[in-house]
Write a protein that holds these residues in place. Structure first.
Motif, PDB file in Angstrom:
ATOM      1  N   GLY A  10       0.836  -1.195   0.000  1.00  0.00           N
ATOM      2  CA  GLY A  10       0.000   0.000   0.000  1.00  0.00           C
ATOM      3  C   GLY A  10       0.872   1.247   0.000  1.00  0.00           C
ATOM      4  N   GLU A  11       0.248   2.363   0.331  1.00  0.00           N
ATOM      5  CA  GLU A  11       0.987   3.628   0.289  1.00  0.00           C
ATOM      6  C   GLU A  11       1.719   3.892   1.600  1.00  0.00           C
ATOM      7  OE1 GLU A  11      -0.983   7.429   1.045  1.00  0.00           O
ATOM      8  OE2 GLU A  11      -0.611   7.895  -1.069  1.00  0.00           O
ATOM      9  N   GLN A  12       0.944   4.117   2.655  1.00  0.00           N
ATOM     10  CA  GLN A  12       1.491   4.402   3.980  1.00  0.00           C
ATOM     11  C   GLN A  12       0.372   4.153   4.989  1.00  0.00           C
ATOM     12  OE1 GLN A  12       2.153   8.496   4.910  1.00  0.00           O
ATOM     13  NE2 GLN A  12       0.275   9.198   3.956  1.00  0.00           N
ATOM     14  N   PRO A  13       0.700   3.947   6.266  1.00  0.00           N
ATOM     15  CA  PRO A  13      -0.378   3.754   7.241  1.00  0.00           C
ATOM     16  C   PRO A  13      -1.221   5.022   7.343  1.00  0.00           C
ATOM     17  CG  PRO A  13       1.792   3.863   8.319  1.00  0.00           C
ATOM     18  CD  PRO A  13       2.038   3.863   6.847  1.00  0.00           C
ATOM     19  N   GLY A  14      -2.503   4.844   7.578  1.00  0.00           N
ATOM     20  CA  GLY A  14      -3.382   5.982   7.827  1.00  0.00           C
ATOM     21  C   GLY A  14      -3.504   6.203   9.323  1.00  0.00           C
ATOM     22  N   GLU A  41      -4.191   2.982  11.319  1.00  0.00           N
ATOM     23  CA  GLU A  41      -3.037   2.078  11.290  1.00  0.00           C
ATOM     24  C   GLU A  41      -1.926   2.612  12.178  1.00  0.00           C
ATOM     25  OE1 GLU A  41      -4.603   3.130   8.523  1.00  0.00           O
ATOM     26  OE2 GLU A  41      -5.521   1.265   7.817  1.00  0.00           O
ATOM     27  N   PRO A  95      -0.962  -2.676   9.428  1.00  0.00           N
ATOM     28  CA  PRO A  95      -1.363  -2.100   8.139  1.00  0.00           C
ATOM     29  C   PRO A  95      -2.804  -2.450   7.761  1.00  0.00           C
ATOM     30  CG  PRO A  95       0.023  -4.045   7.783  1.00  0.00           C
ATOM     31  CD  PRO A  95      -0.040  -3.826   9.281  1.00  0.00           C
ATOM     32  N   PHE A  96      -3.421  -1.539   7.074  1.00  0.00           N
ATOM     33  CA  PHE A  96      -4.754  -1.751   6.475  1.00  0.00           C
ATOM     34  C   PHE A  96      -5.796  -2.281   7.474  1.00  0.00           C
ATOM     35  CE2 PHE A  96      -2.349  -1.519   2.482  1.00  0.00           C
ATOM     36  CZ  PHE A  96      -3.185  -0.676   1.767  1.00  0.00           C
ATOM     37  N   ALA A 145      -9.834   1.940   4.449  1.00  0.00           N
ATOM     38  CA  ALA A 145      -9.253   1.394   3.208  1.00  0.00           C
ATOM     39  C   ALA A 145      -8.997  -0.101   3.382  1.00  0.00           C
ATOM     40  CB  ALA A 145      -7.954   2.122   2.862  1.00  0.00           C
ATOM     41  N   ASN A 154       3.426  -1.544   3.455  1.00  0.00           N
ATOM     42  CA  ASN A 154       3.273  -0.233   2.824  1.00  0.00           C
ATOM     43  C   ASN A 154       4.608   0.252   2.286  1.00  0.00           C
ATOM     44  OD1 ASN A 154       0.467   0.755   3.190  1.00  0.00           O
ATOM     45  ND2 ASN A 154       0.922   0.310   5.336  1.00  0.00           N
ATOM     46  N   HIS A 176      -5.330   2.134  -5.530  1.00  0.00           N
ATOM     47  CA  HIS A 176      -5.379   2.020  -4.075  1.00  0.00           C
ATOM     48  C   HIS A 176      -6.846   2.033  -3.639  1.00  0.00           C
ATOM     49  CE1 HIS A 176      -4.864   2.943   0.130  1.00  0.00           C
ATOM     50  NE2 HIS A 176      -3.586   2.613  -0.011  1.00  0.00           N
TER      51      HIS A 176
HETATM   52  N1  URA Z   1      -3.607   2.965   3.257  1.00  0.00           N
HETATM   53  C1  URA Z   1      -2.439   2.344   3.008  1.00  0.00           C
HETATM   54  O1  URA Z   1      -1.837   2.513   1.952  1.00  0.00           O
HETATM   55  N2  URA Z   1      -1.953   1.545   3.925  1.00  0.00           N
HETATM   56  C2  URA Z   1      -2.543   1.309   5.075  1.00  0.00           C
HETATM   57  O2  URA Z   1      -1.998   0.557   5.865  1.00  0.00           O
HETATM   58  C3  URA Z   1      -3.775   1.944   5.310  1.00  0.00           C
HETATM   59  C4  URA Z   1      -4.294   2.771   4.383  1.00  0.00           C
END
Ligand code: URA
Length: 479
Positions: free
Chosen positions: A320-324, A327, A333-334, A338, A360, A441
Motif C-alpha cells: 500500500g501507500e502508507q499507514p493511515g 493504522e 497495516p490496512f 481502506a 506499505n 489504491h
Molecule cells: N492505506 C495504506 O496505503 N496503507 C494502510 O496501511 C492503510 C491505508
C-alpha cells in the motif's frame, strides 16, 4: 575429433553459433570435444577453422530449448556444452524431446537449469550490501561465492533493487559493478585475494567508473557461511563482524542457509520448514530494526512504525501507500476504512487475506493536524526512497510469487521509479525476476463521489485482483 574452443565458461552465443554450424553439417556429438579458451590462449576465432562451412539449410529450435540452454550453460558441470549439443542434435528429429522427462539427457538439462535458478534465488535472497563509513557518496560491496556461474545473470536484480547506490559484487568468477546507469563486468577475484581494501580499490580502479576512492569504502554484509571464512588478516573481517553484531540486519545474514540437497521429500520438507522459520525470524528482526528507523523525518510525528505483516511463505505480497490514522494508532497495516474495502475486494477476488503479506511503501503516517483530525498527506519521493530499503528487505525475506502494488506510491516503490497506475495496471510486469501487478489504491475508490463510477471502479479493482488470484493458482499448479 573436432575441438571447439569457446571464449569463456558462459559463452552461450559462441556455443550457439558453433552448434548451429556443426549440426547443419551433421557432425555427430561424439566427434566433438568442447573446451574453453584460457587467458593465455588466442581468441576462439583462431579455432574457427575447426568448424565446417555453414550450409544454406534452415535449422530452428524452440524458445523453450534456448531458455533452458541459457540457464544450463551457467552450470559448473564440465559436461554442459556436450549435453546441450547432444540435445540439439537429437531435437532435429525428435521435436518433443524436451517433454520426455524420463530421457536421461532431458532430465539432466532440467536438473542443471533448476540448480542454476536455485542458486540465483539464493544469491538474491542472501546477498546483503552493508554501508560502513561516513562519506557522503556511499559505496557498497558484496562478496559472494555462487555455486554456478550466475553473477552476470543475477546482477540486474540488484541494479533494480538498489538503483540509487553504486555497488560492486565480487566473486571468484566475475565481478559486477553498478554505477547508477549500467552494469559492468570485470574478471573474478580469487578468494585468497579477497577481500582486502587494496584489492577492492584495485577492482574499482580496473572498471574505472569514478567511484574508486578507497576512502569511500563501504563493505557488505554477506552470509555468515562466507564471511566467517575470510582470512584472519583481512581488514574487512573485523568490520563485518562489528557491523553484524551491531545491527539486526546481521540476523538475516546469520540465517543464510547453505545449499542443501533436496532430493528426498522428507529432506525437502525439512528445508521448507526451516525456510519458513527463517522468514518468520527475518521479518521479526526487520520489524524490530524498523521501529527505530530515522531515515526520513516522518517518525517524529507518527505514533510508531507500521511494518508489514503476514504469514511465513506468503506467495502474494500487497504493498500500500502508507499507514493511515487508524493504522498509525493500531500499529498494523490496512485496519482502517481502506483496509475494510481491501478485505472485501480480496474476498470477492477469491484471495484469503490471512495468507497474504501486507505492507506499505512508506512505514510512517504522514499527516498535517487540522484541529482534532490528522489529515493524510501523500508521501513524497524523498520519503518513498528513504523507506524503500525496508520494502526491498521484506521482499528478499518473503520472496513472494507476486507483488501487487496498490496505487502510485506503491508502484513507485516496487518498481523503483515513478510509474503511472492507469497506463500500467491490470497486467503482469516482470521486474528483475519479480512478478508485479499494479492496480489502484482502495482509498481512491472510497474517495470517488459518484456511486456509479465507484461501483464500476470497484469492479475493475476486483478484476485486477482476480488476475493476481489466477496467477497464484497457475504457479501453484505448475509447481
Ligand atoms: N492505506 C495504506 O496505503 N496503507 C494502510 O496501511 C492503510 C491505508
Amino acid at each position: 575429433m573436432r575441438i571447439i574452443v569457446l571464449d569463456n565458461d558462459t559463452d552461450f552465443e559462441g556455443w550457439r553459433k558453433a552448434s548451429r554450424r556443426l549440426a547443419l553439417n551433421d557432425v555427430k556429438p561424439s566427434e566433438i570435444a568442447w573446451t574453453v579458451r584460457r587467458d593465455d590462449e588466442l581468441s576462439s576465432a583462431s579455432c574457427a577453422n575447426e568448424l565446417p562451412d555453414t550450409p544454406q539449410a534452415q535449422f530452428n529450435v524452440s524458445a523453450k530449448f534456448v531458455e533452458l540452454a541459457k540457464a544450463a550453460i551457467l552450470h559448473r558441470s564440465d559436461a554442459r556444452f556436450a549435453l546441450l549439443y547432444r540435445l540439439l542434435w537429437r531435437l532435429r528429429s525428435h521435436h518433443d524431446l524436451l517433454s520426455a522427462t524420463d530421457d536421461p539427457d532431458v532430465a539432466e538439462v532440467h536438473a542443471m537449469a533448476r540448480a542454476v535458478y536455485c542458486d540465483i534465488d539464493r544469491m538474491h535472497a542472501h546477498l546483503r550490501f552493508r554501508e560502513i563509513g561516513r562519506e557522503r557518496t556511499a559505496h557498497y560491496v558484496a562478496w559472494f561465492e555462487p555455486e554456478h556461474r550466475i553473477v552476470e545473470l543475477a546482477a540486474p536484480f540488484f541494479a533494480g533493487r538498489f538503483a540509487d547506490m553504486p555497488w560492486s559484487i565480487l566473486s571468484p568468477d566475475v565481478c559486477a559493478h553498478w554505477d547508477g546507469h549500467a552494469i559492468s563486468i570485470t574478471p573474478g577475484v580469487a578468494k585468497s585475494e579477497v577481500p582486502s581494501e587494496d584489492r577492492l580499490e584495485e577492482a574499482w580502479r580496473r572498471h574505472d567508473n569514478g567511484f574508486s576512492n578507497p576512502a569511500r569504502l563501504k563493505v557488505m554484509e554477506m552470509p555468515q557461511a562466507y564471511w566467517r571464512n575470510l582470512p584472519e588478516d583481512s581488514i574487512i573481517k573485523p568490520l563485518i563482524e562489528d557491523a553484524m553484531r551491531m545491527t539486526s540486519g546481521a540476523f538475516i545474514a546469520r540465517k543464510a542457509i547453505e545449499p542443501q540437497r533436496q532430493d528426498h521429500p522428507m529432506a525437502r520438507k525439512q528445508v521448507q520448514d526451516k525456510q519458513a522459520h527463517d522468514t518468520h525470524d527475518a521479518i521479526a528482526a526487520l520489524r524490530a530494526e524498523a521501529a527505530d528507523c530515522r531515515a526520513c523525518p516522518l517518525w517524529k510525528d507518527a505514533t510508531q512504525t507500521v511494518f508489514g505483516e503476514g504469514p511465513q511463505g506468503a506467495t502474494l505480497m500487497l504493498v500500500g501507500e502508507q499507514p493511515g490514522d487508524k493504522e498509525d494508532l493500531a500499529g498494523h497495516p490496512f485496519v482502517g476504512p481502506a483496509g475494510q474495502m481491501l478485505d472485501r475486494a480480496l474476498e470477492e477476488a477469491g484471495i484469503d487475506r490471512a495468507r497474504v503479506y501486507i505492507t506499505n511503501a512508506v512505514k510512517h503516517f504522514k499527516f498535517v493536524p487540522r484541529g482534532k483530525i490528522r489529515l493524510h498527506q501523500k508521501p513524497g519521493t524523498a520519503e518513498i526512497r528513504a523507506c524503500r530499503p525496508w520494502y526491498v528487505r521484506e521482499l528478499a525475506a518473503i520472496r513472494p510469487q507476486l507483488v501487487v502494488a496498490l496505487g502510485a506510491t506503491a508502484a513507485q516503490s516496487v518498481l523503483g521509479k515513478i510509474t503511472p497506475v492507469n497506463k500500467n495496471r491490470g497486467h503482469l510486469i516482470d521486474h528483475d525476476g519479480t512478478k508485479v501487478l499494479i492496480t489502484v489504491h482502495p482509498s481512491y475508490l472510497l474517495r470517488l463521489p459518484d456511486e456509479k463510477a465507484k461501483a464500476l471502479e470497484y469492479q475493475r479493482f476486483i478484476d485486477d485482483l482476480k488476475i493476481a488470484a489466477d496467477q497464484l493458482r497457475d504457479s501453484a499448479h505448475a509447481a
